[in-house]
Write an enzyme that holds these catalytic residues in place. Structure first.
Site, mmCIF file in Angstrom:
data_model
loop_
_atom_site.group_PDB
_atom_site.id
_atom_site.type_symbol
_atom_site.label_atom_id
_atom_site.label_comp_id
_atom_site.label_asym_id
_atom_site.label_seq_id
_atom_site.Cartn_x
_atom_site.Cartn_y
_atom_site.Cartn_z
ATOM 1 N N LYS A 151 37.201 46.101 38.172
ATOM 2 C CA LYS A 151 36.192 46.045 37.106
ATOM 3 C C LYS A 151 34.796 46.315 37.674
ATOM 4 O O LYS A 151 33.981 46.990 37.042
ATOM 5 C CB LYS A 151 36.254 44.676 36.397
ATOM 6 C CG LYS A 151 37.433 44.594 35.432
ATOM 7 C CD LYS A 151 37.749 43.190 34.971
ATOM 8 C CE LYS A 151 39.059 43.198 34.184
ATOM 9 N NZ LYS A 151 39.621 41.886 33.960
ATOM 10 N N ASP A 185 35.965 40.630 25.955
ATOM 11 C CA ASP A 185 37.436 40.654 25.920
ATOM 12 C C ASP A 185 37.958 40.523 24.486
ATOM 13 O O ASP A 185 39.149 40.727 24.237
ATOM 14 C CB ASP A 185 37.995 39.478 26.738
ATOM 15 C CG ASP A 185 38.458 39.903 28.127
ATOM 16 O OD1 ASP A 185 38.791 41.085 28.301
ATOM 17 O OD2 ASP A 185 38.497 39.036 29.021
ATOM 18 N N GLN A 204 38.151 35.696 34.181
ATOM 19 C CA GLN A 204 39.456 36.271 34.540
ATOM 20 C C GLN A 204 40.555 35.208 34.388
ATOM 21 O O GLN A 204 40.460 34.128 34.942
ATOM 22 C CB GLN A 204 39.403 36.774 35.990
ATOM 23 C CG GLN A 204 40.611 37.569 36.404
ATOM 24 C CD GLN A 204 40.733 38.894 35.660
ATOM 25 O OE1 GLN A 204 39.788 39.660 35.574
ATOM 26 N NE2 GLN A 204 41.907 39.158 35.105
#
Ligand code: NAP
Length: 281
Positions: free
Chosen positions: A49, A116, A93
């Site tokens: 990322k 997200d 995460q």
């Protein structure tokens, strides 16, 4: 032989569009990536990322916390990031180590920075079809279908897996595009009888070799979302690629299919957050 759906190439195009838009706008989007503990897969994802951010011109900051930092300190960090004007997207995460409530952490992220699209407000918007943020993996799948001229309208789409992050939003996006959708899961009886009906089959389970050739209708489009580590240490999907590829019309490889698309949509969502939810591709 099936057409191999090249997610890596399409993701490259999407990231180039994001980069160009950032350069034109003069914006400085910022993404905070929070990782707790030392799960090896999470560390690889975080590294990727950061690389994507650098490629697109997005400022990224990594916060690596010890596994035993505790939920209170993690929530305090999320709050601090919620209040920072130079951070537009916050990504924690998952999975978190045992003892943390992932849902509590998700709901603590400001919905406008929830790149997200896991927060209840954003999942509700996904249900209604009125998106601020696209759910990264399912949106990546839809872009792949569009890129290969596959219109889900009127097709029978079978989604295997019902997680809040992949299976359920995937089914919603397909439904919004006028597909007839069946969702399968671990309690589905006779999975093959379901998958054989699929014009478009999306597998998001996490089990190597789950989808065998006899479970696929000849000419079907097969999308393999899963990322599993095979016994040989190589990345594998759910689909027995070698056996299914000759009978499918289109198929995604693992790696190089859905994975790069997920990461590219994350970049797009970060730009969208920096633009106050206004940017659409
Ligand atoms: P998850 O939360 O573990 O969900 C897995 C789903 O599969 C559950 O709904 C489960 O059913 C179902 N399932 C388990 N065994 C099954 C079986 N034998 N037959 C049918 N369904 C079964 O996983 P996830 O987060 O959705 O991720 C799924 C896979 O996608 C994983 O391999 C993950 O690494 C991968 N992934 C890839 C990307 C990407 O960018 N490509 C992004 C996210 C995830 P129940 O609900 O009944 O338990």
């Amino acid at each position: 032989m099936a057409i191999i759906m090249d997610g890596k190439a399409l993701a490259g195009q999407l990231k180039a569009k994001v980069k160009a838009k950032i350069e034109q706008s003069g914006l400085k989007p910022g993404l905070a990536v929070v990782v707790v503990g030392d799960n090896p897969a999470s560390l690889v994802y975080v590294k990727n990322k950061k690389r994507d951010c650098a490629e697109c011109g997005i400022h990224s900051e990594e916060f690596a916390l010890a596994a035993d930092v505790g939920e209170d300190k993690l929530l305090a960090l999320v709050e601090e990031l919620n209040n920072r004007a130079d951070i537009h997207g916050i990504l924690v995460q998952f999975p978190l180590p045992a003892g943390y409530s992932e849902d509590k952490v998700i709901q603590a992220i400001c919905p406008n920075k929830d790149v997200d699209a896991f927060h209840a407000l954003n999942t509700g918007k996904i249900m209604s079809g009125n998106y601020t943020f696209l759910p990264c993996t399912p949106a990546g799948v839809m872009m792949l279908l569009d890129n290969y001229g596959i219109d889900p309208a009127g097709k029978h789409c079978v989604v295997v897996g019902r997680s809040n992050t992949v299976g359920k939003p995937q089914a919603m996006l397909l439904l919004h595009r006028d597909a007839t959708v069946t969702i399968c899961h671990s309690r589905t009886q006779d999975l093959g009888a379901m998958t054989r009906q699929a014009d478009i089959l999306v597998s998001a389970v996490g089990r190597v070799g789950l989808i065998t050739a006899d479970m696929v209708k000849p000419g079907a489009v097969v999308i393999d979302v899963a990322i599993n580590r095979g016994e040989d240490g190589k990345l594998r999907g759910d689909v027995d690629f070698a056996a299914v590829e000759p009978i499918a019309s289109h198929i995604t490889p693992v790696p190089g299919g859905v994975g790069p698309m997920t990461r590219a949509v994350l970049m797009e969502n970060t730009l969208r957050a920096a633009m106050g939810g206004q940017y659409g591709i």
